[in-house]
Motif scaffolding. Structure first.
Motif, mmCIF file in Angstrom:
data_model
loop_
_atom_site.group_PDB
_atom_site.id
_atom_site.type_symbol
_atom_site.label_atom_id
_atom_site.label_comp_id
_atom_site.label_asym_id
_atom_site.label_seq_id
_atom_site.Cartn_x
_atom_site.Cartn_y
_atom_site.Cartn_z
ATOM 1 N N GLY A 68 45.565 -38.437 46.197
ATOM 2 C CA GLY A 68 44.860 -38.947 47.376
ATOM 3 C C GLY A 68 43.392 -39.215 47.076
ATOM 4 N N THR A 69 42.793 -38.366 46.267
ATOM 5 C CA THR A 69 41.391 -38.567 45.898
ATOM 6 C C THR A 69 41.222 -39.875 45.127
ATOM 7 N N SER A 105 41.516 -32.899 56.746
ATOM 8 C CA SER A 105 42.345 -31.890 56.076
ATOM 9 C C SER A 105 42.710 -30.716 56.969
ATOM 10 N N ASP A 165 41.838 -42.004 56.227
ATOM 11 C CA ASP A 165 42.528 -41.221 55.192
ATOM 12 C C ASP A 165 43.573 -40.347 55.890
ATOM 13 N N LYS A 172 52.621 -34.359 51.196
ATOM 14 C CA LYS A 172 52.277 -33.399 52.255
ATOM 15 C C LYS A 172 53.318 -33.447 53.377
#
Ligand SMILES: *Cc1c(COP(=O)(O)O)cnc(C)c1O
Length: 415
Positions: A96-97, A174, A199, A228
């Motif tokens: 994801g980063t 998050s 995101d 996730k």
């Protein structure tokens, strides 16, 4: 999963791999960003595609022998387009980063401005933390949640955007338990002539299943993780419009990565196919129902939740009022002792340090994969409460550990 070939070559690693499967079977995985992929996804990820160099994109590679790599990547792309209704998808980001990095690299120059949510309020390292490349290459300003309600402060965000004049506004979080109003943030971004990067890392699967509103078609760029709330193996994706397709593809490769991890792309293709089956929407709904049941029961027991509850797959417990002498770190480690795996987390208005904050975060995606329903989630809430409330009591912890083992046996994994 006996890892016979690994064992023949390397018993030490085989032992660790086998023990890890046992650990996942015999603990309750409540880290909100984790899940258990299917044996099919594991097999695809362990396939011979790990050998293949496929720099470039399907039909335009820099290497020979890419016909099957092309097939697999095209399937992953087509399925992702169907899952999220996006015009353009890049399935190559290793994480994801890396997906976020591609968006920044495509649209920003060093020194440009990012407006994002503060990490202690639920943001992510890759949204501008000083220790991350984003904090070092770009100028960062951060918005917060409303300290009273725990909900996003959209007005505060809008005011800050007008004062700061960012080049990109980042949404998606998050540790935020509520639905995000993507349109509202889009309005702010447009008003200050900034791009909007949504995101959706944590809620990729919830969005695909339609149990959380989708940012696709609203935000200029949407990034996600594939491990996730969707069970497609570790990795990232970028979704965007045709307008930005070439910029994103060049930013992923050659901008930020070399050869794609084709075995992971195969995992994504298989996991996306599974998510296109009708039962995936049932799964995603159950994830949210379980989180609601977990949260409601934690509250009945006397624990405070940031924002008072959840609309998503996670709850954020603030221990400061009910257990002022117990830190999130102490709670995390006492729960680990009994086989409940979750993580300590900062809470909005954090008064301790990020290394030993005042809260814990708990998610239901992995438990739901094992078949947990609301009743089982309530039982887990009671177990969590008993441990938090008696975190030094060896006898209580021994009793709870037995209850955890019974739940693990009732909901088997990888059997
Ligand atoms: C998990 C997460 C990511 C992706 O993390 P990686 O570990 O790099 O895959 C990105 N953004 C947010 C908001 C996240 O929660």
């Amino acid at each position: 999963m006996d890892y016979e070939h690994v064992r023949a070559v390397d018993p030490a690693v085989a032992d660790a791999l086998t023990a890890e499967v046992e650990r996942q079977r015999e603990t309750l995985e409540m880290i909100a960003s984790e899940n258990h992929v299917s044996p099919a996804v594991l097999e695809a990820q362990g396939s011979a595609l790990t050998n293949k160099y496929a720099e470039g994109y399907p039909g335009e590679r820099y290497y020979a022998g890419c016909e099957y790599a092309d097939e697999v990547e095209t399937l992953a792309i087509d399925r992702a387009k169907e899952l999220w209704g996006a015009e353009h998808v890049n399935v190559q980001p290793h994480s994801g980063t890396q997906a976020n990095m591609a968006v920044y690299f495509a649209m920003l120059e060093p020194g440009d401005k990012i407006l994002s949510l503060d990490l202690t309020h639920g943001g992510h390292l890759s949204h501008g933390h000083p220790a991350n490349f984003t904090g070092q290459l770009y100028e960062v300003e951060q918005y917060e949640v409303d300290p009273e309600t725990g909900y996003l402060d959209y007005e505060g965000l809008d005011d800050l955007a007008r004062a700061f004049d960012p080049d990109v506004v980042v949404s998606g979080y998050s540790a935020y338990p509520r639905q995000v109003d993507w349109e509202r943030i889009q309005e702010t971004a447009e008003a200050v002539d900034a791009y909007h990067l949504a995101d959706m890392a944590h809620i990729t699967g919830l969005v695909a299943a339609g149990v959380h509103p989708s940012p696709v078609g609203t935000a200029d760029f949407v990034t996600g993780s594939t491990h996730k709330t969707i069970r497609a193996g570790r990795g990232g994706i970028v979704l965007t419009s045709d307008e930005h397709a070439d910029a994103i593809d060049s930013a992923v490769f050659p901008g930020g990565q070399g050869g794609p991890l084709m075995h992971n792309v195969a995992g994504k293709a298989v996991g996306f196919k599974e998510a296109l089956e009708p039962d995936f929407a049932d799964y995603a709904r159950q994830v949210v129902d379980n989180a609601k049941a977990l949260g409601a029961r934690l509250r009945e027991n006397g624990l405070a939740l940031v924002s008072g509850g959840t609309d998503t797959h996670l709850v954020l417990v603030d221990l400061r009022e009910s257990h002022p002498d117990t830190t999130g770190g102490e709670a995390e480690s006492a729960l680990e002792d009994v086989g409940i795996i979750l993580n300590k987390n900062t809470v909005p208005g954090e008064t301790r340090s990020p290394f030993n904050p005042s809260g814990v975060r708990a998610g239901t995606p992995a438990l739901t994969t094992r078949g947990f329903d609301e009743a089982a989630s309530e039982e887990v809430a009671d177990l969590i409460y008993r441990v938090v409330d008696n975190h030094d009591d060896v006898d209580v912890k021994a009793e709870v550990a037995e209850d955890v083992q019974a739940l693990c046996a009732d909901f088997p994994l990888y059997d």
